[in-house]
Every structure is written in C-alpha cells, then in structure tokens.
Design a protein around this motif. Structure first.
Motif, PDB file in Angstrom:
ATOM      1  N   HIS A  10       0.926  -1.408  -0.120  1.00 48.43           N
ATOM      2  CA  HIS A  10      -0.040   0.042  -0.081  1.00 48.43           C
ATOM      3  C   HIS A  10       0.949   1.369   0.016  1.00 48.43           C
ATOM      4  N   LEU A  11       2.000   1.317   0.846  1.00 41.77           N
ATOM      5  CA  LEU A  11       2.885   2.339   0.962  1.00 41.77           C
ATOM      6  C   LEU A  11       3.449   2.710  -0.505  1.00 41.77           C
ATOM      7  N   PHE A  12       3.709   1.597  -1.176  1.00 37.90           N
ATOM      8  CA  PHE A  12       4.793   1.911  -2.496  1.00 37.90           C
ATOM      9  C   PHE A  12       3.536   2.428  -3.440  1.00 37.90           C
ATOM     10  N   HIS A  13       2.513   1.834  -3.419  1.00 37.90           N
ATOM     11  CA  HIS A  13       1.325   2.331  -4.242  1.00 37.90           C
ATOM     12  C   HIS A  13       0.975   3.879  -3.881  1.00 37.90           C
ATOM     13  N   LEU A  17       1.719   7.857  -5.963  1.00 37.87           N
ATOM     14  CA  LEU A  17       0.624   8.922  -6.241  1.00 37.87           C
ATOM     15  C   LEU A  17       1.448  10.445  -6.227  1.00 37.87           C
ATOM     16  N   LEU A  18       2.500  10.525  -5.589  1.00 42.24           N
ATOM     17  CA  LEU A  18       3.270  11.976  -5.421  1.00 42.24           C
ATOM     18  C   LEU A  18       3.953  12.143  -6.504  1.00 42.24           C
ATOM     19  N   SER A  19       4.641  13.342  -6.709  1.00 41.88           N
ATOM     20  CA  SER A  19       5.608  13.752  -7.562  1.00 41.88           C
ATOM     21  C   SER A  19       6.673  12.686  -7.479  1.00 41.88           C
ATOM     22  N   ARG A  20       7.661  12.598  -8.825  1.00 39.29           N
ATOM     23  CA  ARG A  20       8.592  11.645  -8.666  1.00 39.29           C
ATOM     24  C   ARG A  20       9.470  12.159  -7.591  1.00 39.29           C
ATOM     25  N   ASN A  21       9.856  13.451  -7.329  1.00 37.44           N
ATOM     26  CA  ASN A  21      10.819  13.982  -6.298  1.00 37.44           C
ATOM     27  C   ASN A  21      10.066  13.598  -5.103  1.00 37.44           C
ATOM     28  N   GLN A  22       8.863  13.948  -4.764  1.00 37.56           N
ATOM     29  CA  GLN A  22       8.509  13.890  -3.300  1.00 37.56           C
ATOM     30  C   GLN A  22       8.193  12.300  -3.043  1.00 37.56           C
ATOM     31  N   GLY A  23       8.024  11.478  -3.762  1.00 34.69           N
ATOM     32  CA  GLY A  23       7.750  10.092  -3.802  1.00 34.69           C
ATOM     33  C   GLY A  23       9.421   9.553  -3.375  1.00 34.69           C
ATOM     34  N   ASN A  25      11.877  11.219  -2.203  1.00 31.85           N
ATOM     35  CA  ASN A  25      12.294  11.642  -0.723  1.00 31.85           C
ATOM     36  C   ASN A  25      11.784  10.944   0.282  1.00 31.85           C
ATOM     37  N   LEU A  26      10.442  10.782   0.152  1.00 36.49           N
ATOM     38  CA  LEU A  26       9.762  10.236   1.152  1.00 36.49           C
ATOM     39  C   LEU A  26      10.266   8.559   1.336  1.00 36.49           C
ATOM     40  N   TYR A  27      10.116   7.927   0.314  1.00 38.47           N
ATOM     41  CA  TYR A  27      10.802   6.532   0.007  1.00 38.47           C
ATOM     42  C   TYR A  27      12.230   6.327   0.702  1.00 38.47           C
ATOM     43  N   HIS A  28      13.177   7.461   0.686  1.00 40.88           N
ATOM     44  CA  HIS A  28      14.448   7.423   1.228  1.00 40.88           C
ATOM     45  C   HIS A  28      14.327   7.826   2.676  1.00 40.88           C
ATOM     46  N   PHE A  29      13.502   8.494   2.994  1.00 42.13           N
ATOM     47  CA  PHE A  29      13.623   8.806   4.500  1.00 42.13           C
ATOM     48  C   PHE A  29      12.983   7.555   5.158  1.00 42.13           C
ATOM     49  N   ARG A 222       7.236   1.328  -9.227  1.00 40.96           N
ATOM     50  CA  ARG A 222       8.751   1.965  -9.745  1.00 40.96           C
ATOM     51  C   ARG A 222       9.447   1.542  -8.399  1.00 40.96           C
ATOM     52  N   PHE A 223       8.867   1.420  -7.130  1.00 38.68           N
ATOM     53  CA  PHE A 223       9.821   1.303  -5.865  1.00 38.68           C
ATOM     54  C   PHE A 223      10.107  -0.395  -5.894  1.00 38.68           C
TER      55      PHE A 223
END
Ligand SMILES: C[S@@+](CC[C@H](N)C(=O)[O-])C[C@H]1O[C@@H](n2cnc3c(N)ncnc32)[C@H](O)[C@@H]1O
Length: 291
Positions: A10-13, A17-23, A25-29, A222-223
């Motif tokens: 669910h988290l990856f999906h 939905l976020l912009s590529r950059n936001q997605g 950054n959050l994934y990285h965090f 994509r993650f």
C-alpha cells in the motif's frame, strides 16, 4: 498476506501517487528509519556474497587484487566495495547508482562497525563528500549506461539486474562491450525470485509468474520493479551480444522441497509456456561474462 507485506505494498502504491521527487524523498526517508536495526544483518549478508564472489573468481582464475572494480547499483551502503577493497585488495572500487542513498551518518556507523568486526583500519579520504576510504568512489544519480567506464577490470552487480528493464540490460551490456578491454569480466549476482515471497512465506518464490505483464504492472510499483526475466532470457541477451558465458550457477529446488510443492500449485501465465521447471525456478543466479 501478512500485515508487513500489505503495508509495504500500500505504501509503495501511495508513494507512486506523489510527484517523482516527493515520492523518492519520502521513500528514502522511510528506508533510513529502519537503517540501524539492519546494519549487522546487511554486513553479514554482504560478507556471504563476498565469499561467493571469492569462490567464483578463484574458480575462474579472475584476480581481484590490484584491479579496478566497477559496481552497478551502490544501494544504501558501500558494503561490497569495502569487501573488494579490504578482503580482495582491489586497487579501486567505483560504485554507480541512479539514486543517492548513501548518508554520512550511516557510512560513519558502517566504518566503525566494519573496522571492529573485521579488524581493519579505515582511512577516510578527506576529498570525498562521504567518509569513504581512499580507493572507494561513489557516483550517485548516475546511470552507468551513460557513463564512461574505460579501464575497469571487473564490473560487478548484486541484486540489480532483476530490477532493470530488459532493453536497458541489453543497452548496458552493449556499452560495456565498447568500453571494456577484451579479457575483462562482468560478474552478476541476480535474484530472479518474487521478492514478495521473502516477507510472505505463504507465497511461492515464482508466484508472480501467474500474472500477465499488464496484471503484474498493476501489482508492482517503480519502488519494487522486477522484470521477471527467467534464466534463458538473461542468457539470450548476453549470447546475442557475443559475450562468453564463462561461469553460471543457480539454485535448483529439489522436487521434495516446499518451494517445489508451492511452485507446482501455481497456474502460470502463458507468457511462461515453453520453459522447463528448472528454467522457471532457477534462483540465485551467479553469472560470469567475459568481454
Ligand atoms: C536492489 S538495489 C541493490 C543495491 C545493492 N547492490 C545491494 O546489493 O544491496 C538496486 C540498485 O541498482 C541501481 N541501478 C539500477 N539500474 C542502474 C543503472 N543503470 N545505473 C546505476 N545504478 C542502477 C538502483 O538505483 C538501485 O539502487
């Protein structure tokens, strides 16, 4: 599906939905939140990988000492570069990644733990943005396919190719053919199994072969992209480009195993017709190519 796998999916999906950059950054965090807990496990797992690399290189008369190694896909920590440098005595290890996942604090922690665990003195290069040892270089935000890698003796990847689109694998290897000197080697460790099965023990390691390409693209993001290539498909790419396949090993589950039983219960998608069970189930592929 276990809660952890469901949450991850669910988290990856949601991140998609976020912009590529936001997605990104959050994934990285989020990945970083879980870093410390995993360090010892990551070191021991990479050490096991390094022992496999040692066996494969010794068997094929490939020298690591004093050689220049290029790593595709640095990931989160320079673990394989450290093993190549401190165990294999490589002269230089240059690691490339599309992303920038290294973090100063994590590398400091790694330096401390690695030097304690393996009794190695880590002399950090003052020039580097990260506290990396001399002889280890990191090129984040770099697609290796668009970067000159002249002079590399060995190209190495661990758990990378299965996450790369087939056409990109071809392009990458076409480029390596042009850049590398004849006699250089490429070593790939590939994990062709359905990675969801690592956290959901009910799933077969080949569960994703039930889906059509379109269905699978609805499941993955994509993650956690996985190309689902089967062993003969990888080999065809390398043979088409005239690589010499000098070594190939892979896991073959025995017919008495739980993995085999789970696999036989699956109804595979017709895209995977025409392969033998061994080809479909080939796991942990270790491959050595000679240029
Ligand atoms: C699953 S991670 C594996 C990382 C590390 N090798 C490990 O064993 O933990 C795959 C990495 O390969 C990187 N990657 C994929 N294609 C790449 C390319 N064309 N050039 C550089 N890095 C790439 C991705 O950005 C990702 O960080």
């Amino acid at each position: 599906m276990p809660l952890k796998s469901k949450f991850k999916s669910h988290l990856f999906h949601a991140l998609e939905l976020l912009s590529r950059n936001q997605g990104d950054n959050l994934y990285h965090f989020l990945q970083n939140l879980f870093f410390e807990k995993d360090l010892d496990h990551k070191i021991s797992s990479s050490f096991n990988t390094y022992k496999i690399v040692e066996q494969v290189t010794e068997k094929n008369g490939i020298k690591i000492q004093d050689k220049v190694i290029v790593e595709i896909g640095s990931g989160w920590l320079p673990l394989m570069p450290y093993f190549f440098k401190y165990m294999g005595k490589a002269s230089q290890v240059i690691s490339y990644d599309l992303n920038k996942h290294y973090q100063k604090k994590n590398i400091k922690k790694l330096n401390q733990t690695f030097s304690q665990n393996f009794d190695k003195l880590i002399k950090v290069s003052e020039k580097s943005e990260f506290p990396l040892p001399e002889g280890v270089a990191y090129f984040p935000k770099t697609d290796i396919t668009n970067h000159d890698i002249f002079g590399a003796d060995i190209i190495f990847s661990r758990f990378v190719l299965e996450h790369v689109e087939p056409e990109m694998i071809r392009e990458m290897h076409l480029k390596f053919k042009k850049d590398l000197n004849p006699g250089s080697y490429i070593i790939h460790l590939i994990s062709p199994s359905d990675h969801r099965a690592y956290s959901d023990k009910k799933l077969s390691l080949q569960d994703f072969l039930r889906f059509s390409k379109e269905e699978w693209n609805q499941v993955q993001t994509r993650f956690d992209y996985h190309n689902r290539l089967r062993l003969p498909q990888y080999l065809d790419i390398f043979k088409d480009l005239n690589y010499d396949i000098v070594d190939l090993t892979y896991d073959k589950p025995s017919v008495d195993s739980e993995n085999y039983r789970k696999f036989k219960k699956l109804t595979l998608h017709e895209d995977f017709d025409g392969y033998t069970d061994e080809e479909l189930m080939a796991g942990s592929i270790n491959l050595v190519l000679k240029v």
